[in-house]
Motif scaffolding. Structure first.
Motif, PDB file in Angstrom:
ATOM      1  N   ALA A 113      38.449  26.992  45.331  1.00 11.39           N
ATOM      2  CA  ALA A 113      37.851  27.766  44.878  1.00 11.39           C
ATOM      3  C   ALA A 113      38.085  28.992  45.077  1.00 11.39           C
ATOM      4  O   ALA A 113      38.085  29.968  44.431  1.00 11.39           O
ATOM      5  N   MET A 114      39.421  29.303  46.358  1.00 13.42           N
ATOM      6  CA  MET A 114      39.955  30.830  46.746  1.00 13.42           C
ATOM      7  C   MET A 114      41.024  30.798  45.502  1.00 13.42           C
ATOM      8  O   MET A 114      41.482  31.778  45.596  1.00 13.42           O
ATOM      9  N   ARG A 115      41.109  29.608  45.318  1.00 12.43           N
ATOM     10  CA  ARG A 115      42.569  29.802  43.530  1.00 12.43           C
ATOM     11  C   ARG A 115      41.837  30.693  42.465  1.00 12.43           C
ATOM     12  O   ARG A 115      42.626  31.264  42.087  1.00 12.43           O
ATOM     13  N   ALA A 116      40.905  29.461  42.516  1.00 10.98           N
ATOM     14  CA  ALA A 116      40.393  29.750  40.897  1.00 10.98           C
ATOM     15  C   ALA A 116      39.194  31.201  40.547  1.00 10.98           C
ATOM     16  O   ALA A 116      39.634  31.354  40.351  1.00 10.98           O
ATOM     17  N   GLU A 117      38.625  31.386  42.123  1.00 12.18           N
ATOM     18  CA  GLU A 117      37.804  32.858  42.213  1.00 12.18           C
ATOM     19  C   GLU A 117      38.633  34.006  43.588  1.00 12.18           C
ATOM     20  O   GLU A 117      37.327  33.438  44.370  1.00 12.18           O
ATOM     21  N   PRO A 118      39.394  34.566  43.537  1.00 14.88           N
ATOM     22  CA  PRO A 118      39.833  35.210  44.778  1.00 14.88           C
ATOM     23  C   PRO A 118      39.137  35.693  45.509  1.00 14.88           C
ATOM     24  O   PRO A 118      38.331  36.413  46.097  1.00 14.88           O
ATOM     25  N   LEU A 119      38.279  36.800  44.408  1.00 18.84           N
ATOM     26  CA  LEU A 119      37.815  38.105  44.727  1.00 18.84           C
ATOM     27  C   LEU A 119      36.234  37.629  45.662  1.00 18.84           C
ATOM     28  O   LEU A 119      36.321  37.865  46.462  1.00 18.84           O
ATOM     29  N   HIS A 120      35.907  36.081  45.505  1.00 19.95           N
ATOM     30  CA  HIS A 120      34.829  35.669  45.808  1.00 19.95           C
ATOM     31  C   HIS A 120      34.923  35.801  47.507  1.00 19.95           C
ATOM     32  O   HIS A 120      33.954  35.971  47.746  1.00 19.95           O
ATOM     33  N   PHE A 121      36.341  35.226  47.562  1.00 17.57           N
ATOM     34  CA  PHE A 121      36.845  35.720  48.850  1.00 17.57           C
ATOM     35  C   PHE A 121      36.668  36.744  49.844  1.00 17.57           C
ATOM     36  O   PHE A 121      37.532  36.659  50.968  1.00 17.57           O
TER      37      PHE A 121
END
Length: 159
Positions: A113-121
């Motif tokens: 998930a971090m690779r797919a949407e890094p801004l969410h983290f």
């Protein structure tokens, strides 16, 4: 006969390096203690005093750390488990969760998930402050950051 401390520490470091290099193989306490030329019980006491954990705890931590690296790289949980030297998937999962706070599967999902949407983290306030609020979720969660106030001028002294 008493040995200098430096000599004892060198032997402990040698044993620690042995664990670091051989973590994926079946290691037992006798082989690690033998690497340092200590009896098992004396070795455990010295190792714990020097590193703050027993050789077994250190080996488990090294294996879990290496498994985390493999999971981040896309390996599946079973392959990571056996690649780092665990014999049982259930004991691997339990130890992984105890040391990291999450199961290997949850850790892998989080990495994906971090690779797919890094801004969410990224914390929303940090993202907004740096103009990264391109995602609606980040933009909605951000809090307006007030501009920095100009420093007050110090009164000028007159002579």
């Amino acid at each position: 006969m008493s040995y200098p401390r430096v000599y004892l520490y060198k032997r402990l470091v040698q044993a620690k390096l042995f664990i670091d290099e051989q973590y994926a193989t079946p290691i037992n306490l006798g082989s690690v203690a033998g690497e340092a030329f200590f009896s098992k019980f004396h070795f455990i006491r010295l190792f714990k005093k020097a590193y703050g954990r027993t050789p077994g705890q250190y080996l488990t931590a090294v294996r879990v750390d290496r498994a985390r690296t493999l999971l981040r790289g896309g390996h599946n949980v079973t392959d990571a488990c056996y690649a780092v030297g665990f014999d049982s998937l259930s004991s691997f999962t339990g130890l992984f969760k105890r040391l990291t706070g999450q199961t290997p599967s949850a850790f892998k999902r989080e990495c994906q998930a971090m690779r797919a949407e890094p801004l969410h983290f990224v914390p929303p306030c940090f993202a907004a402050h740096h103009g990264w609020a391109s995602s609606p979720a980040v933009a909605a969660a951000s809090v307006a950051v007030p501009p920095a106030a100009a420093p007050a001028e110090a009164p000028k002294e007159q002579f």
